[in-house]
Design a protein around this motif. Structure first.
Motif, PDB file in Angstrom:
ATOM      1  N   LEU A 245      -3.684  -0.671   3.137  1.00 38.13           N
ATOM      2  CA  LEU A 245      -3.119  -0.426   4.465  1.00 38.13           C
ATOM      3  C   LEU A 245      -2.611   1.010   4.589  1.00 38.13           C
ATOM      4  CD1 LEU A 245      -1.069  -3.708   4.995  1.00 38.13           C
ATOM      5  CD2 LEU A 245      -3.247  -3.120   6.057  1.00 38.13           C
ATOM      6  N   GLN A 246      -1.915   1.465   3.561  1.00 40.73           N
ATOM      7  CA  GLN A 246      -1.354   2.821   3.585  1.00 40.73           C
ATOM      8  C   GLN A 246      -2.456   3.869   3.667  1.00 40.73           C
ATOM      9  OE1 GLN A 246       0.898   3.853   0.081  1.00 40.73           O
ATOM     10  NE2 GLN A 246       1.875   5.596   1.065  1.00 40.73           N
ATOM     11  N   ASP A 247      -3.512   3.705   2.881  1.00 37.69           N
ATOM     12  CA  ASP A 247      -4.609   4.678   2.892  1.00 37.69           C
ATOM     13  C   ASP A 247      -5.291   4.720   4.255  1.00 37.69           C
ATOM     14  OD1 ASP A 247      -4.080   5.226   0.256  1.00 37.69           O
ATOM     15  OD2 ASP A 247      -5.734   4.034  -0.551  1.00 37.69           O
ATOM     16  N   PHE A 248      -5.517   3.544   4.845  1.00 36.16           N
ATOM     17  CA  PHE A 248      -6.169   3.505   6.153  1.00 36.16           C
ATOM     18  C   PHE A 248      -5.256   4.101   7.218  1.00 36.16           C
ATOM     19  CE2 PHE A 248      -8.806   0.554   9.140  1.00 36.16           C
ATOM     20  CZ  PHE A 248      -9.524   1.652   9.580  1.00 36.16           C
ATOM     21  N   ALA A 249      -3.965   3.803   7.139  1.00 39.53           N
ATOM     22  CA  ALA A 249      -3.008   4.361   8.092  1.00 39.53           C
ATOM     23  C   ALA A 249      -2.989   5.885   8.026  1.00 39.53           C
ATOM     24  CB  ALA A 249      -1.611   3.800   7.828  1.00 39.53           C
ATOM     25  N   GLU A 250      -3.031   6.424   6.809  1.00 42.41           N
ATOM     26  CA  GLU A 250      -3.043   7.877   6.651  1.00 42.41           C
ATOM     27  C   GLU A 250      -4.315   8.488   7.227  1.00 42.41           C
ATOM     28  OE1 GLU A 250      -2.410   8.543   2.516  1.00 42.41           O
ATOM     29  OE2 GLU A 250      -0.258   8.061   2.597  1.00 42.41           O
ATOM     30  N   GLU A 251      -5.449   7.790   7.052  1.00 38.59           N
ATOM     31  CA  GLU A 251      -6.697   8.265   7.646  1.00 38.59           C
ATOM     32  C   GLU A 251      -6.602   8.307   9.159  1.00 38.59           C
ATOM     33  OE1 GLU A 251     -10.822   7.509   6.418  1.00 38.59           O
ATOM     34  OE2 GLU A 251      -9.932   6.027   5.068  1.00 38.59           O
ATOM     35  N   ILE A 252      -6.047   7.252   9.736  1.00 41.17           N
ATOM     36  CA  ILE A 252      -5.902   7.187  11.194  1.00 41.17           C
ATOM     37  C   ILE A 252      -5.043   8.342  11.699  1.00 41.17           C
ATOM     38  CG2 ILE A 252      -4.907   5.832  13.080  1.00 41.17           C
ATOM     39  CD1 ILE A 252      -5.642   3.313  11.390  1.00 41.17           C
ATOM     40  N   GLU A 253      -3.912   8.548  11.056  1.00 40.21           N
ATOM     41  CA  GLU A 253      -2.999   9.601  11.495  1.00 40.21           C
ATOM     42  C   GLU A 253      -3.610  10.984  11.316  1.00 40.21           C
ATOM     43  OE1 GLU A 253       0.789   9.032   9.663  1.00 40.21           O
ATOM     44  OE2 GLU A 253       1.151   7.109  10.661  1.00 40.21           O
ATOM     45  N   THR A 254      -4.334  11.189  10.215  1.00 35.68           N
ATOM     46  CA  THR A 254      -4.951  12.491   9.956  1.00 35.68           C
ATOM     47  C   THR A 254      -6.071  12.778  10.950  1.00 35.68           C
ATOM     48  OG1 THR A 254      -4.443  12.346   7.599  1.00 35.68           O
ATOM     49  CG2 THR A 254      -6.187  13.882   8.244  1.00 35.68           C
ATOM     50  N   TYR A 255      -6.908  11.775  11.214  1.00 33.67           N
ATOM     51  CA  TYR A 255      -8.084  11.966  12.067  1.00 33.67           C
ATOM     52  C   TYR A 255      -7.723  12.024  13.549  1.00 33.67           C
ATOM     53  CZ  TYR A 255     -12.879  11.315  13.764  1.00 33.67           C
ATOM     54  OH  TYR A 255     -14.096  11.470  14.398  1.00 33.67           O
ATOM     55  N   THR A 256      -6.747  11.208  13.978  1.00 36.77           N
ATOM     56  CA  THR A 256      -6.459  11.081  15.408  1.00 36.77           C
ATOM     57  C   THR A 256      -5.113  11.660  15.834  1.00 36.77           C
ATOM     58  OG1 THR A 256      -5.357   8.913  15.225  1.00 36.77           O
ATOM     59  CG2 THR A 256      -7.769   8.922  15.398  1.00 36.77           C
ATOM     60  N   GLY A 257      -4.185  11.809  14.879  1.00 37.77           N
ATOM     61  CA  GLY A 257      -2.841  12.241  15.231  1.00 37.77           C
ATOM     62  C   GLY A 257      -1.987  11.121  15.793  1.00 37.77           C
ATOM     63  N   ILE A 258      -2.493   9.898  15.755  1.00 35.09           N
ATOM     64  CA  ILE A 258      -1.781   8.743  16.303  1.00 35.09           C
ATOM     65  C   ILE A 258      -1.042   8.028  15.179  1.00 35.09           C
ATOM     66  CG2 ILE A 258      -2.065   6.496  17.429  1.00 35.09           C
ATOM     67  CD1 ILE A 258      -4.606   7.724  18.742  1.00 35.09           C
ATOM     68  N   PRO A 259       0.244   7.721  15.346  1.00 35.41           N
ATOM     69  CA  PRO A 259       0.981   7.030  14.273  1.00 35.41           C
ATOM     70  C   PRO A 259       0.434   5.635  14.015  1.00 35.41           C
ATOM     71  CG  PRO A 259       2.304   7.148  16.279  1.00 35.41           C
ATOM     72  CD  PRO A 259       1.102   8.008  16.508  1.00 35.41           C
ATOM     73  N   ALA A 260       0.389   5.264  12.737  1.00 30.77           N
ATOM     74  CA  ALA A 260      -0.091   3.937  12.345  1.00 30.77           C
ATOM     75  C   ALA A 260       0.964   3.265  11.478  1.00 30.77           C
ATOM     76  CB  ALA A 260      -1.415   4.048  11.595  1.00 30.77           C
ATOM     77  N   ARG A 261       1.294   2.020  11.815  1.00 28.25           N
ATOM     78  CA  ARG A 261       2.295   1.257  11.064  1.00 28.25           C
ATOM     79  C   ARG A 261       1.645   0.066  10.386  1.00 28.25           C
ATOM     80  NH1 ARG A 261       7.052  -0.910  14.046  1.00 28.25           N
ATOM     81  NH2 ARG A 261       5.741  -1.229  15.870  1.00 28.25           N
ATOM     82  N   TYR A 262       2.312  -0.459   9.355  1.00 24.74           N
ATOM     83  CA  TYR A 262       1.788  -1.607   8.627  1.00 24.74           C
ATOM     84  C   TYR A 262       2.932  -2.293   7.887  1.00 24.74           C
ATOM     85  CZ  TYR A 262       2.037   1.909   4.935  1.00 24.74           C
ATOM     86  OH  TYR A 262       2.482   2.889   4.086  1.00 24.74           O
ATOM     87  N   PRO A 263       2.784  -3.598   7.601  1.00 24.39           N
ATOM     88  CA  PRO A 263       3.812  -4.316   6.844  1.00 24.39           C
ATOM     89  C   PRO A 263       3.607  -4.133   5.347  1.00 24.39           C
ATOM     90  CG  PRO A 263       2.083  -5.830   7.443  1.00 24.39           C
ATOM     91  CD  PRO A 263       1.699  -4.491   8.037  1.00 24.39           C
ATOM     92  N   LEU A 264       4.623  -4.415   4.583  1.00 26.50           N
ATOM     93  CA  LEU A 264       4.488  -4.426   3.133  1.00 26.50           C
ATOM     94  C   LEU A 264       3.877  -5.755   2.713  1.00 26.50           C
ATOM     95  CD1 LEU A 264       7.908  -2.887   1.995  1.00 26.50           C
ATOM     96  CD2 LEU A 264       5.697  -1.742   2.261  1.00 26.50           C
ATOM     97  N   VAL A 265       2.895  -5.710   1.832  1.00 28.33           N
ATOM     98  CA  VAL A 265       2.215  -6.908   1.365  1.00 28.33           C
ATOM     99  C   VAL A 265       2.706  -7.233  -0.035  1.00 28.33           C
ATOM    100  CG1 VAL A 265      -0.005  -7.978   0.875  1.00 28.33           C
ATOM    101  CG2 VAL A 265       0.196  -6.333   2.749  1.00 28.33           C
ATOM    102  N   LYS A 266       3.260  -8.424  -0.225  1.00 28.44           N
ATOM    103  CA  LYS A 266       3.831  -8.789  -1.516  1.00 28.44           C
ATOM    104  C   LYS A 266       2.757  -9.163  -2.540  1.00 28.44           C
ATOM    105  CE  LYS A 266       8.180 -10.440   0.475  1.00 28.44           C
ATOM    106  NZ  LYS A 266       9.084 -11.604   0.627  1.00 28.44           N
ATOM    107  N   ASN A 267       1.698  -9.801  -2.049  1.00 29.92           N
ATOM    108  CA  ASN A 267       0.658 -10.305  -2.958  1.00 29.92           C
ATOM    109  C   ASN A 267      -0.698  -9.963  -2.388  1.00 29.92           C
ATOM    110  OD1 ASN A 267      -1.178 -11.711  -4.478  1.00 29.92           O
ATOM    111  ND2 ASN A 267      -0.083 -13.662  -4.418  1.00 29.92           N
ATOM    112  N   LYS A 268      -1.441  -9.100  -3.048  1.00 23.73           N
ATOM    113  CA  LYS A 268      -2.704  -8.639  -2.487  1.00 23.73           C
ATOM    114  C   LYS A 268      -3.807  -9.683  -2.591  1.00 23.73           C
ATOM    115  CE  LYS A 268      -4.589  -6.302  -6.605  1.00 23.73           C
ATOM    116  NZ  LYS A 268      -5.080  -5.024  -7.125  1.00 23.73           N
ATOM    117  N   GLU A 269      -3.605 -10.737  -3.377  1.00 24.67           N
ATOM    118  CA  GLU A 269      -4.658 -11.753  -3.529  1.00 24.67           C
ATOM    119  C   GLU A 269      -4.665 -12.742  -2.362  1.00 24.67           C
ATOM    120  OE1 GLU A 269      -6.897 -11.497  -5.753  1.00 24.67           O
ATOM    121  OE2 GLU A 269      -5.903  -9.794  -6.704  1.00 24.67           O
ATOM    122  N   SER A 270      -3.486 -13.060  -1.834  1.00 18.65           N
ATOM    123  CA  SER A 270      -3.417 -13.984  -0.717  1.00 18.65           C
ATOM    124  C   SER A 270      -2.134 -13.738   0.059  1.00 18.65           C
ATOM    125  CB  SER A 270      -3.434 -15.439  -1.212  1.00 18.65           C
ATOM    126  OG  SER A 270      -2.292 -15.687  -2.002  1.00 18.65           O
TER     127      SER A 270
END
Length: 272
Positions: A245-270
């Motif tokens: 999520l963080q990597d994609f959010a950074e891509e969005i902000e870098t490419y578009t200048g639009i802020p991107a938010r996301y939640p913290l994920v406790k368990n990446k498997e499910s």
């Protein structure tokens, strides 16, 4: 809180949201889950009535009465129209928004899948909402069918055109919400970035399923309380990691200048 009753109640919560804080939910759809999508991750389970046809499901008078009877013991950060399906299917959406804004002293948010934004009446009704959050989970028709499973008359092109027209007309806070069940390909990410740059929302909200998906309709699934379910009553959903999520959010902000938010994920498997 309101007293419990066997009669359908449109007001539910308050729900604690990572995006909006303390939110009072208002459900304009009713007891039968009704939507133009039946998303693979929907917390309501399989949608009972899949349609793009608008109608009045819950009367404006009923919702006005429920608001009048609700005990606002603590302040709310927002009121959110969502609940048992796609809120823009409610033909009285404009009247509902006017009613809510006249009676509740906090911003009003509408969560929509965007499939009806090509409808002038829907766009007009949404103008009075303080925030509109539009779902965009797919950048191709194949992805749309796998994730959102829409009614037969809906495709990515029609969705994007409706969002584009709405984004040009709307003067409130406009956000795009995208659910990530697994990492996207580089091609999908590149197309998504071009779409976001064209739509120019105020923000992007990257999301993941917050809990297992119930298999049968349960009204309580509108909120965010955990339901006492047997193991055969729900299905665990795959969930990307916070790093994804963080990597994609950074891509969005870098490419578009639009802020991107996301939640913290406790368990990446499910997600549970």
């Amino acid at each position: 809180m309101k007293h419990t009753s066997s009669v359908f109640e449109s007001l539910y919560g308050p729900v604690q949201s990572w995006r909006f804080g303390r939110s009072l939910g208002i459900d304009p759809i009713g007891t039968c889950s009704t939507c133009s999508f039946s998303c693979a991750y929907c917390q309501l389970g399989n949608i009972q009535k899949k349609t793009s046809q608008r109608q009045v499901f819950v009367s404006t008078d009923q919702i006005a009465q429920e608001i009048a009877e609700f005990d606002f013991l603590e302040p709310m950060d927002v009121v959110t129209l969502s609940g048992s399906g796609e809120p823009t299917l409610a033909q009285n959406l404009g009247d509902l928004l006017a009613c809510i804004k006249d009676r509740v002293d906090c911003p009003v948010v509408v969560l929509t899948n965007g499939t009806l934004l090509g409808n002038l009446a829907v766009r007009f009704a949404l103008q009075s909402a303080d925030q509109v959050v539009v779902k965009l989970d797919a950048v191709s028709d194949d992805q749309l069918q796998r994730i959102n499973r829409p009614t037969s008359n809906i495709n990515v092109t029609s969705i994007l055109e409706g969002i584009r027209i709405f984004s040009e007309q709307y003067r409130g806070h406009f956000a795009i919400q995208t659910m990530l069940l697994k990492p996207w390909s580089l091609e999908e990410q590149a197309r998504y970035l071009r779409i976001i740059q064209n739509l120019m929302p105020d923000e992007v909200q990257l999301n993941v399923p917050s809990r297992p998906r119930v298999l049968m309709r349960q009204l309580e699934a509108r909120g965010n309380q955990r339901l006492p379910l047997e193991s055969d009553a729900y299905r665990q959903l795959a969930c990307v990691s916070t790093t994804t999520l963080q990597d994609f959010a950074e891509e969005i902000e870098t490419y578009t200048g639009i802020p991107a938010r996301y939640p913290l994920v406790k368990n990446k498997e499910s997600c549970s």
